[in-house]
Design a protein around this motif. Structure first.
Motif, short mmCIF file in Angstrom:
data_model
loop_
_atom_site.label_atom_id
_atom_site.label_comp_id
_atom_site.label_asym_id
_atom_site.label_seq_id
_atom_site.Cartn_x
_atom_site.Cartn_y
_atom_site.Cartn_z
N ALA A 151 0.85 -1.19 0.00
CA ALA A 151 0.00 0.00 0.00
C ALA A 151 0.88 1.24 0.00
N VAL A 152 0.44 2.29 -0.73
CA VAL A 152 1.24 3.52 -0.79
C VAL A 152 0.35 4.72 -0.54
N ALA A 153 0.96 5.76 0.04
CA ALA A 153 0.27 7.04 0.25
C ALA A 153 1.19 8.15 -0.24
N ALA A 154 0.59 9.19 -0.83
CA ALA A 154 1.40 10.29 -1.36
C ALA A 154 0.58 11.57 -1.38
N GLY A 155 1.28 12.71 -1.57
CA GLY A 155 0.62 14.00 -1.50
C GLY A 155 -0.18 14.37 -2.73
N VAL A 156 0.14 13.82 -3.92
CA VAL A 156 -0.55 14.20 -5.15
C VAL A 156 -1.22 13.00 -5.82
N LEU A 157 -0.45 11.97 -6.13
CA LEU A 157 -0.98 10.79 -6.83
C LEU A 157 -0.64 9.54 -6.06
N GLY A 158 -1.65 8.77 -5.70
CA GLY A 158 -1.41 7.55 -4.94
C GLY A 158 -0.73 6.47 -5.78
N SER A 159 -1.39 6.05 -6.88
CA SER A 159 -0.84 4.97 -7.69
C SER A 159 -1.33 5.08 -9.12
N ILE A 200 1.65 11.54 -16.80
CA ILE A 200 2.56 12.67 -16.65
C ILE A 200 2.12 13.46 -15.43
N VAL A 201 3.03 13.59 -14.46
CA VAL A 201 2.79 14.38 -13.26
C VAL A 201 3.75 15.56 -13.35
N VAL A 218 5.05 13.18 -3.36
CA VAL A 218 4.24 13.50 -4.53
C VAL A 218 3.52 12.28 -5.10
N VAL A 219 4.24 11.21 -5.42
CA VAL A 219 3.65 10.04 -6.08
C VAL A 219 3.96 8.78 -5.28
N GLY A 220 2.96 7.95 -5.08
CA GLY A 220 3.18 6.69 -4.36
C GLY A 220 3.82 5.63 -5.25
N TYR A 221 3.11 5.23 -6.30
CA TYR A 221 3.62 4.25 -7.26
C TYR A 221 3.31 4.74 -8.67
N ILE A 235 7.78 4.29 -5.31
CA ILE A 235 8.24 3.24 -6.23
C ILE A 235 7.99 3.70 -7.66
N ALA A 236 9.03 3.62 -8.49
CA ALA A 236 8.92 4.02 -9.90
C ALA A 236 9.42 2.91 -10.80
N ASP A 237 8.59 2.48 -11.74
CA ASP A 237 8.95 1.48 -12.75
C ASP A 237 8.97 2.15 -14.12
#
Length: 199
Positions: A3-11, A25-26, A45-48, A78-80
């Motif tokens: 599970a991930v949490a972020a300020g702008v985009l979760g996943s 594109i963020v 900013v971004v979770g996954y 996490i970034a793929d």
């Protein structure tokens, strides 16, 4: 799964087929609040994200010190197969183990995989993890760059990395984390790393 949490985009892209050309594109986003999660991963900013671009995003005066943040990243958890460029984070981040998971704490990204590139990014703050029985990772730019295709270039950072004060003399050494038990040497391409005082 995590599970991930972020300020702008979760996943974005977790369930995308490997052959998909869909792209997120963020761009030019700013978060100025603390991000907390009960468990799993957390980022400013971004979770996954997979098959994406994170461009010109900022996490200012951030903090994450909640229980069970196994992975913590200033910009992305996490970034793929993603491009992360021109981003800046000033934050104090802590990763803490949950069960058998690893710690990963990075100034820009906690974990990059595949052909992910981190370029022209800046971080200043304090990064640390609490000890676990696994190989733990902490890096001023990326905690764990898992694959040989990963690239980290033209980035700068400062502050502390798991208790080590960063300077012009040691910034290249601590930009990307190596496993704390010595089982995971850095295999990504890392170049042109410099010191940044946060100003």
């Amino acid at each position: 799964k995590i599970a991930v949490a972020a300020g702008v985009l979760g996943s974005y892209g977790y369930t995308i087929n490997a052959e998909s050309t869909d792209e997120a594109i963020v761009k030019d986003c700013t978060n100025i609040t603390a991000v907390e999660a009960y468990r799993g991963g957390v980022a400013g900013v971004v979770g996954y994200i997979r098959n994406g671009v994170i461009d010109g995003c900022t996490y200012l005066n951030g903090r994450s010190d909640s229980q069970n943040n196994t992975y913590a990243g200033g910009i992305v958890c996490i970034a793929d197969d993603t491009i992360i460029r021109g981003c800046k984070a000033t934050a104090d981040l802590v990763s803490k183990p949950v069960g058998s998971l690893y710690n990963r704490c990075g100034g820009i990204a906690a974990w990059t995989r595949g052909a992910t590139t981190v370029e022209n990014c800046q971080f200043f703050g304090n990064l640390k993890y609490t000890a676990s029985v696994k190989d733990d990772f902490c890096g001023g730019i990326v905690a764990l760059a898992e694959d040989e295709e990963c690239v980290v270039k033209d980035c700068s950072y400062g502050g502390t990395v798991n208790g080590v004060t960063i300077s012009e003399n040691n910034c290249a050494e601590h930009a990307v984390g190596a496993g704390s038990m010595g089982n995971y040497p850095v295999i990504a391409t890392v170049s042109n790393i410099s010191y940044w005082n946060g100003k």
